[in-house]
Motif scaffolding. Structure first.
Motif, mmCIF file in Angstrom:
data_model
loop_
_atom_site.group_PDB
_atom_site.id
_atom_site.type_symbol
_atom_site.label_atom_id
_atom_site.label_comp_id
_atom_site.label_asym_id
_atom_site.label_seq_id
_atom_site.Cartn_x
_atom_site.Cartn_y
_atom_site.Cartn_z
ATOM 1 N N TRP A 239 -26.269 7.026 32.936
ATOM 2 C CA TRP A 239 -25.316 5.923 33.144
ATOM 3 C C TRP A 239 -23.939 6.473 33.484
ATOM 4 C CZ3 TRP A 239 -20.748 4.882 30.582
ATOM 5 C CH2 TRP A 239 -20.135 3.665 30.883
ATOM 6 N N GLU A 240 -23.503 7.523 32.810
ATOM 7 C CA GLU A 240 -22.172 8.076 33.050
ATOM 8 C C GLU A 240 -22.008 8.503 34.505
ATOM 9 O OE1 GLU A 240 -21.327 11.137 30.244
ATOM 10 O OE2 GLU A 240 -21.873 9.890 28.538
ATOM 11 N N PHE A 241 -23.006 9.186 35.055
ATOM 12 C CA PHE A 241 -22.907 9.621 36.443
ATOM 13 C C PHE A 241 -22.859 8.417 37.382
ATOM 14 C CE2 PHE A 241 -23.088 13.630 34.884
ATOM 15 C CZ PHE A 241 -24.317 14.144 34.524
ATOM 16 N N ILE B 36 -9.265 11.581 43.950
ATOM 17 C CA ILE B 36 -10.135 11.242 42.817
ATOM 18 C C ILE B 36 -10.133 12.407 41.842
ATOM 19 C CG2 ILE B 36 -12.498 10.665 42.098
ATOM 20 C CD1 ILE B 36 -12.903 9.894 45.176
ATOM 21 N N ALA B 37 -10.071 12.084 40.542
ATOM 22 C CA ALA B 37 -10.275 13.077 39.482
ATOM 23 C C ALA B 37 -11.275 12.482 38.499
ATOM 24 C CB ALA B 37 -8.966 13.405 38.770
ATOM 25 N N TRP B 38 -12.287 13.262 38.121
ATOM 26 C CA TRP B 38 -13.295 12.720 37.206
ATOM 27 C C TRP B 38 -13.758 13.783 36.218
ATOM 28 C CZ3 TRP B 38 -15.472 15.087 41.516
ATOM 29 C CH2 TRP B 38 -16.622 15.849 41.294
ATOM 30 N N SER B 39 -14.355 13.312 35.124
ATOM 31 C CA SER B 39 -15.079 14.174 34.172
ATOM 32 C C SER B 39 -16.115 13.307 33.471
ATOM 33 C CB SER B 39 -14.130 14.811 33.142
ATOM 34 O OG SER B 39 -13.648 13.842 32.223
ATOM 35 N N ALA B 40 -17.242 13.896 33.119
ATOM 36 C CA ALA B 40 -18.344 13.185 32.457
ATOM 37 C C ALA B 40 -18.596 13.811 31.091
ATOM 38 C CB ALA B 40 -19.610 13.226 33.314
ATOM 39 N N CYS B 41 -18.180 13.099 30.047
ATOM 40 C CA CYS B 41 -18.401 13.515 28.660
ATOM 41 C C CYS B 41 -18.040 14.987 28.449
ATOM 42 C CB CYS B 41 -19.840 13.237 28.228
ATOM 43 S SG CYS B 41 -19.937 11.864 27.060
ATOM 44 N N GLN C 218 -15.335 0.342 30.397
ATOM 45 C CA GLN C 218 -16.403 -0.374 29.711
ATOM 46 C C GLN C 218 -17.350 0.578 29.004
ATOM 47 O OE1 GLN C 218 -17.585 -2.028 33.519
ATOM 48 N NE2 GLN C 218 -19.598 -1.062 33.372
ATOM 49 N N LEU C 219 -18.239 -0.027 28.148
ATOM 50 C CA LEU C 219 -19.237 0.719 27.394
ATOM 51 C C LEU C 219 -20.548 0.769 28.161
ATOM 52 C CD1 LEU C 219 -18.694 -0.709 23.780
ATOM 53 C CD2 LEU C 219 -17.651 1.313 24.814
ATOM 54 N N CYS C 220 -21.374 1.715 27.781
ATOM 55 C CA CYS C 220 -22.739 1.816 28.316
ATOM 56 C C CYS C 220 -23.616 0.775 27.633
ATOM 57 C CB CYS C 220 -23.280 3.217 28.070
ATOM 58 S SG CYS C 220 -25.026 3.438 28.443
ATOM 59 N N THR C 221 -24.310 -0.057 28.400
ATOM 60 C CA THR C 221 -25.215 -1.072 27.848
ATOM 61 C C THR C 221 -26.522 -1.083 28.630
ATOM 62 O OG1 THR C 221 -24.332 -2.824 29.275
ATOM 63 C CG2 THR C 221 -23.279 -2.526 27.117
#
Length: 818
Positions: free
Chosen positions: A589-591, A693-698, A557-560
């Motif tokens: 929001w991403e975090f 879990i694998a993650w990345s933020a921008c 989803q998008l950030c709103t």
């Protein structure tokens, strides 16, 4: 001075810490006798990232720490809290701590004296506060120039922050400085040392007169450094200071005694003073007597040009460069400013270079120009230059920087469109001309012109003067007349097109677009949803929905804006240790989204393993460790950080302790649960496997291209066990599904890019969470942040203009197939 022995060989400085806004550099003591003394110097506003004034300060032989607030955030408490533990530990190793600062740095030195257990604090021209309400409504020059409500409201020097002996230096002839000093002196045990005629920069006076050298020599050798000795040193050396002599001459001229001023300046020059400031002051005195020839000779170098950058202007401060420009303009000269002067536009910023190129050659002799100082050097022949508007003044040209419009000048900016025509506009500037040439298009109605109007509406709301209800209603109705479909843009005339949207990207020579960029047919400061977001995915098998997204039940989803209002967001933000839970910023929001996705997948459980890519200094590793997970945080190897510029930006993580958040879990548990490793996201090692879990933020949009980022997401699935979750955030293009921006430094993903990749992952047997491209329906979802992206209290940063495209953050959730 005789008692000071400057040293030639000194150790090299090292980076003690960098918050991304404030950097601290430490240079060990150069001599054994200096090992017991720690000198901590706070740099003033405008200092660049790097050890400040080390050529002078390191010469005293003591252990030296220089702090540089290179982002101009006034040493905010939130930033300093990250550096204070290291500074306190260093201070505890010394028997004596001396603080030094000027202006903004002096304010910081006063506010951190107790925290650093200072024995002596030397503050020069330090403000008590920059909040007019804290100063009884005082409206001085420095306040008008620097006050920002979100940064300065309620901030002041408090009695409990002062410790040890405090000496405050100020010019009592300046009403603003006198008021600030009186409030600081009343706050606690502080001794004010007046320096008449020293000017607004008393630190420079102290350097010129030998006052600072004498005080530091005494203080660092445990001798008496009190107000009495400071006054004595000031009296002994003041005639060596060009600032003092020029200030006294200006005061004599102001009292109607020009002959006395001429005698004072002539005597100083005869005694060997070669200061450009004294020559400038003498030139003004001669101009008042009508002696233009001798005045012009003083402002020329031996080659006949105006004061050269390599000689006389080198010792002029910003305000004195104003005076030099004024005198030179009266004499028909054009001074060459020093290379470091702020009168030149940033060479690597296309918005500044575009407006400078537009103005070049258009300003005529006698024009009155209101423009930021960085543009002044290119305005040949301008008889009147200003950078702060005056209500009664009339200008031929006005250059409005949309990010620097101030509430106190709101009336001027609101009246401007009725008195002038917008003849140039880009993402940062709007140029207004009072009497434009016949046929020049008015750009007030272009996207950049409307962004200017939107800034004014925001300022009016901040000042408690919102626009009338009928005007607001009419603007909304007219803005929605085209429904969801973008309005067709009429072809502009050639001059308007060239001014409104410069096509060159001089700072990105390798930038390319997938196809020609779309015309600016939507208002950049007010987002209207494009029709393509409503279109279902090309692959009917791809799960999707179109409804306002929720962070309590996340999907792709998008950030709103509405997600920030959910109770789940506040809970997640608190779990991440965010200090500003209510701040509507897409990075926050991403975090929260990543943590919500992990929670939704049922993987926020002790004992599970998580790997983060490009973690920088984000709070997720500490938050996951606090939940009992074993975390491997990775960031680019050092050679990549240096090559790509991340090492200088303060956004990378060099070791595991840069990720520790003491408020989330104790240090011992953090070390036990979190490890750190350098990993190139374009070449993930094969031994990284078996994670839950694998993650990345921008981070993936910075890997080189659109394809590189998508390949990374697929490769991250290889690090997971079957049933593991990959959750990543990146940039999403809200302007177009065809054109986009792709560059080695940053790429913006389009709807077909995301849909095609997720469809491929779905076909490969992975579980793809439904794709929801609803952009939000709140009023804040219609706000587009324009460059420069200035942080401000209550200012949303959800959608932004990024290289001519409206972008926001998108989160993607993929569970590895079994």
């Amino acid at each position: 001075m005789a008692e000071t022995r400057l040293l030639d060989a000194t150790p090299k400085p090292r980076l003690l810490g960098d918050t991304g806004r404030i950097a601290a550099f430490h240079r060990p003591a150069a001599q054994p006798e200096g090992e017991g003394v720690l000198l901590i110097a706070f740099a003033p506003l405008g200092a660049r990232r790097g050890p400040w004034d080390e050529a002078f300060l390191a010469g005293f032989g003591a252990s030296l720490v220089t702090l540089v607030d290179y982002r101009g955030c006034w040493y905010r408490a939130e930033e300093m809290a990250q550096l204070l533990p290291a500074l306190r530990a260093l201070a505890a190793q010394h028997r004596r701590v001396v603080l030094l600062g000027a202006g903004m740095g002096g304010h910081a030195a006063l506010r951190h004296a107790a925290a650093l257990r200072a024995d002596l604090t030397l503050a020069f021209s330090a403000p008590y506060s920059m909040d007019p309400e804290m100063l009884g409504g005082l409206q001085g020059h420095q306040l008008r120039r620097h006050y920002q409500a979100w940064l300065h409201r309620g901030v002041r020097v408090r009695p409990e922050e002062l410790q040890g002996r405090v000496l405050l230096f100020f010019d009592p002839l300046l009403a603003e400085d006198r008021r600030q000093a009186a409030l600081i002196e009343a706050s606690g045990d502080c001794r004010a040392v007046p320096c008449p005629a020293a000017g607004a920069d008393t630190l420079r006076f102290a350097r010129q007169s030998g006052l600072l050298e004498g005080l530091l020599a005494r203080a660092l050798r445990s001798a008496t450094a009190d107000a009495a000795s400071a006054r004595r040193l000031r009296r002994q050396g003041r005639r060596r200071s060009a600032d003092y002599l020029a200030g006294m001459a200006a005061r004599l001229r102001g009292r109607g005694r020009p002959e006395a001023a001429l005698r004072l300046l002539g005597q100083a020059l005869a005694e060997g003073q070669r200061s450009g400031l004294l020559r400038l002051e003498l030139a003004h005195a001669l101009l008042e007597r009508g002696q233009r020839g001798p005045a012009a000779d003083l402002l020329r170098d031996p080659k006949g040009a105006a004061m050269s950058s390599s000689t006389a202007t080198a010792d002029l401060a910003e305000a004195e460069l104003d005076s030099l420009w004024e005198a030179s303009a009266r004499l028909g000269l054009r001074p060459a400013f020093p290379a470091g002067a702020r009168f030149r536009p940033p060479a690597d910023d296309p918005a500044w270079t575009e407006v400078a190129a537009f103005l070049a050659g258009r300003i005529r002799p006698g024009d009155r120009v209101l423009a930021p100082r960085a543009l002044w050097s290119g305005l040949l022949g301008g008889a009147g230059l200003a950078d702060l508007p005056e209500a009664a003044a009339r200008y031929d040209w006005v250059v409005a920087h949309k990010g620097r419009l101030r509430v106190e000048h709101l009336d001027f900016w609101q009246r401007l469109p009725a008195a002038a025509v917008a003849v140039f506009a880009n993402a940062v500037f709007v140029v207004w001309q009072a009497k434009p040439a016949t046929g020049r298009a008015d750009l007030a109605g272009t996207p950049h012109g409307r962004a200017y109007a939107a800034r004014l509406r925001a300022l009016a709301a901040e000042a408690g003067r919102p626009e009338p209800g009928w005007a607001k209603l009419w603007r909304r109705l007219s803005g929605r007349a085209g429904g969801l479909l973008p309005r067709a843009a009429a072809a502009p005339s050639a001059p308007a097109a060239a001014a409104a949207e410069p096509v060159a990207l001089p700072d990105l020579p390798v930038a390319r677009f997938a196809e020609p960029a779309p015309p600016p047919d939507t208002e950049r400061s007010h987002f209207r949803m494009p029709l393509f977001l409503l279109r279902p995915p090309a692959d009917p098998a791809l799960p999707h929905r179109f409804a306002p997204p929720s962070i309590a039940r996340p999907v792709s989803q998008l950030c709103t804006a509405a997600q920030f209002e959910e109770p789940a967001y506040a809970r997640l933000a608190t779990r991440l240790g965010m200090q500003q839970v209510g701040r509507r910023h897409r990075k926050n929001w991403e975090f929260c989204y990543i943590l919500a996705a992990i929670e939704e997948a049922g993987l926020l459980q002790p004992g599970l393993r998580a790997i983060g890519f490009g973690t920088g200094r984000e709070p997720l590793p500490a938050a996951l460790a606090a939940a009992g997970l074993q975390v491997l945080a990775t960031d680019a190897p050092l050679e990549l950080q240096v090559a790509q510029g991340w090492a200088q930006g303060g956004q990378h993580s060099a070791d595991v302790m840069t990720l520790h958040r003491p408020k989330l879990l104790p240090k011992a548990q953090f070390i036990q649960r979190v490890s750190h490793r350098g990993v190139d996201m374009n070449a993930i090692p094969g031994d990284l496997a078996g994670f839950d879990i694998a993650w990345s933020a921008c981070a993936l949009e910075h890997l080189g291209s659109l394809r590189h980022g998508l390949d990374f997401i697929e490769a991250s699935l290889g690090c997971l066990r079957p049933g593991g979750l990959a959750v990543h955030t990146t940039e999403f293009n809200l302007s177009s599904e065809t054109a986009t921006f792709e560059h080695p430094g940053c790429s913006i993903y389009r709807k077909p890019d995301i849909e095609g990749f997720l469809a491929r992952m779905h076909a490969a047997g992975h579980e793809v969470f439904p794709l929801n491209l609803h952009p939000g329906e709140s009023e804040l979802d219609a706000v587009i942040d324009l460059p420069p992206f200035l942080a401000a209290e209550g200012k949303p940063h959800l959608k932004l203009e990024l290289r001519r495209f409206v972008s926001t953050s998108i989160g993607l959730m993929i569970r590895k197939g079994r």
